[in-house]
Scaffold this active site. Structure first.
Site, PDB file in Angstrom:
ATOM      1  N   LYS A  13       0.839  -1.214   0.000  1.00 18.54           N
ATOM      2  CA  LYS A  13       0.000   0.000   0.000  1.00 18.54           C
ATOM      3  C   LYS A  13       0.873   1.264   0.000  1.00 18.54           C
ATOM      4  CE  LYS A  13      -1.958  -1.199   3.945  1.00 18.54           C
ATOM      5  NZ  LYS A  13      -1.256  -2.469   4.242  1.00 18.54           N
ATOM      6  N   ARG A  88      -9.797   0.735   8.682  1.00 20.94           N
ATOM      7  CA  ARG A  88      -9.405  -0.634   9.036  1.00 20.94           C
ATOM      8  C   ARG A  88     -10.491  -1.353   9.806  1.00 20.94           C
ATOM      9  NH1 ARG A  88      -3.471   0.337   8.854  1.00 20.94           N
ATOM     10  NH2 ARG A  88      -2.464  -1.653   9.165  1.00 20.94           N
ATOM     11  N   ARG A 127      11.992  -5.609   4.959  1.00 23.44           N
ATOM     12  CA  ARG A 127      11.752  -4.189   4.670  1.00 23.44           C
ATOM     13  C   ARG A 127      12.644  -3.255   5.491  1.00 23.44           C
ATOM     14  NH1 ARG A 127       5.835  -1.863   5.377  1.00 23.44           N
ATOM     15  NH2 ARG A 127       6.048  -2.886   7.384  1.00 23.44           N
ATOM     16  N   ARG A 160      14.467  -0.125  10.531  1.00 23.83           N
ATOM     17  CA  ARG A 160      13.512  -1.243  10.463  1.00 23.83           C
ATOM     18  C   ARG A 160      12.433  -0.943  11.485  1.00 23.83           C
ATOM     19  NH1 ARG A 160      15.098  -5.462   6.793  1.00 23.83           N
ATOM     20  NH2 ARG A 160      17.341  -5.425   6.548  1.00 23.83           N
ATOM     21  N   ARG A 172      -0.754  -8.701  13.577  1.00 26.99           N
ATOM     22  CA  ARG A 172      -1.239  -7.753  12.555  1.00 26.99           C
ATOM     23  C   ARG A 172      -2.070  -8.480  11.495  1.00 26.99           C
ATOM     24  NH1 ARG A 172       4.399  -5.311  10.974  1.00 26.99           N
ATOM     25  NH2 ARG A 172       3.325  -4.241   9.302  1.00 26.99           N
TER      26      ARG A 172
HETATM   27  P1  AP5 Z   1       4.912  -1.650   1.779  1.00 32.59           P
HETATM   28  O1  AP5 Z   1       4.570  -0.815   0.592  1.00 32.59           O
HETATM   29  O2  AP5 Z   1       5.697  -1.016   2.869  1.00 32.59           O
HETATM   30  O3  AP5 Z   1       3.606  -2.397   2.338  1.00 32.59           O
HETATM   31  P2  AP5 Z   1       2.367  -1.844   3.139  1.00 32.59           P
HETATM   32  O4  AP5 Z   1       1.142  -2.482   2.601  1.00 32.59           O
HETATM   33  O5  AP5 Z   1       2.382  -0.333   3.161  1.00 32.59           O
HETATM   34  O6  AP5 Z   1       2.714  -2.481   4.546  1.00 32.59           O
HETATM   35  P3  AP5 Z   1       2.626  -1.915   6.025  1.00 32.59           P
HETATM   36  O7  AP5 Z   1       3.368  -2.881   6.889  1.00 32.59           O
HETATM   37  O8  AP5 Z   1       3.087  -0.472   6.070  1.00 32.59           O
HETATM   38  O9  AP5 Z   1       1.131  -2.009   6.290  1.00 32.59           O
HETATM   39  P4  AP5 Z   1       0.466  -2.042   7.655  1.00 32.59           P
HETATM   40  O10 AP5 Z   1      -0.921  -1.891   7.227  1.00 32.59           O
HETATM   41  O11 AP5 Z   1       0.790  -3.188   8.517  1.00 32.59           O
HETATM   42  O12 AP5 Z   1       1.178  -0.810   8.422  1.00 32.59           O
HETATM   43  P5  AP5 Z   1       0.666   0.626   8.836  1.00 32.59           P
HETATM   44  O13 AP5 Z   1       1.835   1.500   8.889  1.00 32.59           O
HETATM   45  O14 AP5 Z   1      -0.526   1.043   8.060  1.00 32.59           O
HETATM   46  O15 AP5 Z   1       5.711  -2.933   1.222  1.00 32.59           O
HETATM   47  C1  AP5 Z   1       6.214  -3.908   2.115  1.00 32.59           C
HETATM   48  C2  AP5 Z   1       7.563  -4.427   1.586  1.00 32.59           C
HETATM   49  O16 AP5 Z   1       7.330  -5.129   0.361  1.00 32.59           O
HETATM   50  C3  AP5 Z   1       8.575  -3.318   1.251  1.00 32.59           C
HETATM   51  O17 AP5 Z   1       9.859  -3.757   1.578  1.00 32.59           O
HETATM   52  C4  AP5 Z   1       8.424  -3.107  -0.259  1.00 32.59           C
HETATM   53  O18 AP5 Z   1       9.626  -2.684  -0.852  1.00 32.59           O
HETATM   54  C5  AP5 Z   1       8.033  -4.514  -0.726  1.00 32.59           C
HETATM   55  N1  AP5 Z   1       7.122  -4.517  -1.867  1.00 32.59           N
HETATM   56  C6  AP5 Z   1       6.042  -3.691  -2.042  1.00 32.59           C
HETATM   57  N2  AP5 Z   1       5.409  -4.001  -3.180  1.00 32.59           N
HETATM   58  C7  AP5 Z   1       6.103  -5.059  -3.734  1.00 32.59           C
HETATM   59  C8  AP5 Z   1       5.915  -5.832  -4.920  1.00 32.59           C
HETATM   60  N3  AP5 Z   1       4.909  -5.603  -5.787  1.00 32.59           N
HETATM   61  N4  AP5 Z   1       6.789  -6.856  -5.150  1.00 32.59           N
HETATM   62  C9  AP5 Z   1       7.825  -7.108  -4.283  1.00 32.59           C
HETATM   63  N5  AP5 Z   1       8.046  -6.393  -3.147  1.00 32.59           N
HETATM   64  C10 AP5 Z   1       7.185  -5.389  -2.874  1.00 32.59           C
HETATM   65  O19 AP5 Z   1       0.124   0.319  10.337  1.00 32.59           O
HETATM   66  C11 AP5 Z   1       1.020  -0.005  11.386  1.00 32.59           C
HETATM   67  C12 AP5 Z   1       0.242  -0.106  12.703  1.00 32.59           C
HETATM   68  O20 AP5 Z   1      -0.370   1.170  13.001  1.00 32.59           O
HETATM   69  C13 AP5 Z   1      -0.929  -1.105  12.731  1.00 32.59           C
HETATM   70  O21 AP5 Z   1      -0.506  -2.406  13.028  1.00 32.59           O
HETATM   71  C14 AP5 Z   1      -1.809  -0.490  13.843  1.00 32.59           C
HETATM   72  O22 AP5 Z   1      -1.279  -0.768  15.131  1.00 32.59           O
HETATM   73  C15 AP5 Z   1      -1.660   1.007  13.593  1.00 32.59           C
HETATM   74  N6  AP5 Z   1      -2.683   1.533  12.667  1.00 32.59           N
HETATM   75  C16 AP5 Z   1      -2.446   2.082  11.440  1.00 32.59           C
HETATM   76  N7  AP5 Z   1      -3.602   2.473  10.876  1.00 32.59           N
HETATM   77  C17 AP5 Z   1      -4.588   2.164  11.745  1.00 32.59           C
HETATM   78  C18 AP5 Z   1      -5.999   2.290  11.699  1.00 32.59           C
HETATM   79  N8  AP5 Z   1      -6.628   2.822  10.618  1.00 32.59           N
HETATM   80  N9  AP5 Z   1      -6.714   1.838  12.760  1.00 32.59           N
HETATM   81  C19 AP5 Z   1      -6.102   1.306  13.853  1.00 32.59           C
HETATM   82  N10 AP5 Z   1      -4.766   1.146  13.959  1.00 32.59           N
HETATM   83  C20 AP5 Z   1      -4.008   1.564  12.900  1.00 32.59           C
END
Ligand code: AP5
Length: 214
Positions: A13, A88, A127, A160, A172
């Site tokens: 994403k 979410r 990552r 990281r 997660r």
């Molecule tokens: P990346 O693009 O970083 O993936 P992502 O989907 O953004 O993953 P996240 O881990 O950031 O999502 P998340 O939803 O767990 O975290 P968030 O910060 O929102 O890609 C991942 C890796 O793969 C990278 O190394 C990239 O290079 C690689 N890659 C990407 N595309 C690729 C492809 N096509 N092929 C190969 N490799 C690829 O949330 C973190 C925490 O915050 C949550 O756990 C929760 O505690 C809290 N939180 C956030 N939002 C909310 C909410 N709305 N409500 C409640 N709690 C929340």
């Protein structure tokens, strides 16, 4: 145009949101990034948020809806918003619908990014992120350059995430399947949902998203 990128942790994403920002001048609203900023604030709320995030659980609806409300009411995105990691829960989805209606805006498309669990674990544990500009790297598919400098900003501070470990990731993923995946049906029923194969290469996924947004 306002869109949601919906998918499990590691679906790509953030990677695709950054491409859309560069290519279409859209504004990325990542609740994960906002919460990571809040956790460094040193406030009591920041400490609570840090504990919840490190365990891999969801932060309360009240906090994240407040963060999004603040951004939408103070910001001005002529190119539209990309909601990354929000909503979410069903409560967050309802709140977003109400907020957009209040502001006279619409939700134009929800992109579901499908990736199988095995690939998610491999991606997340490999990552790293540039601490200065947020550019995302991957040990397997997009390694940090040999000179140790970020390709976007030249900084050498790579991080990281504390929640990118197998224990937090399991929680997660569970949170995604229990609390977030019902949104797929919710937006399908509303007629807003498009699905892309998130397992393809970054450029192929970007092309599928562009096609879905036409
Ligand atoms: P990346 O693009 O970083 O993936 P992502 O989907 O953004 O993953 P996240 O881990 O950031 O999502 P998340 O939803 O767990 O975290 P968030 O910060 O929102 O890609 C991942 C890796 O793969 C990278 O190394 C990239 O290079 C690689 N890659 C990407 N595309 C690729 C492809 N096509 N092929 C190969 N490799 C690829 O949330 C973190 C925490 O915050 C949550 O756990 C929760 O505690 C809290 N939180 C956030 N939002 C909310 C909410 N709305 N409500 C409640 N709690 C929340």
């Amino acid at each position: 145009m306002n869109i949601i990128l919906l998918g499990p942790p590691g679906a790509g994403k953030g990677t695709q949101a950054r491409k859309l920002v560069e290519e279409r001048g859209m504004v990325q609203l990542s609740t994960g990034d906002m919460l990571r900023a809040a956790r460094t604030s040193g406030t009591q709320m920041g400490k609570v948020v840090a504990d919840v995030m490190d365990r891999g659980e969801l932060v309360t609806d009240e906090i994240v809806i407040g963060l999004i409300r603040e951004q939408l009411t103070s910001g001005n995105a002529a190119g539209g918003y990309i909601f990354d990691g929000f909503p979410r829960t069903l409560a967050q989805a309802d709140a977003l619908g109400d907020l957009l209606a209040e502001l006279g805006e619409t939700l134009d498309c929800v992109i579901e990014m499908q990736v199988d669990d095995e690939a998610l674990v491999t991606r997340i544990t490999a990552r790293s992120t540039c601490g200065a500009c947020g550019e995302v790297y991957n040990d397997n598919t997009k390694p940090i350059p040999a000179d140790g400098k970020c390709i976007k900003c030249g900084a050498s501070d790579f991080q990281r995430r504390a929640d990118d470990n197998e224990d937090s990731l399991r929680t997660r993923l569970m949170a995604y399947y229990k609390q977030t995946s019902p949104l797929v049906g919710y937006y399908y029923a509303k007629g807003d949902l498009k699905t892309v194969d998130g397992l393809a290469s970054v450029d192929e996924v970007a092309a599928s998203i562009s096609a879905a947004l036409k």
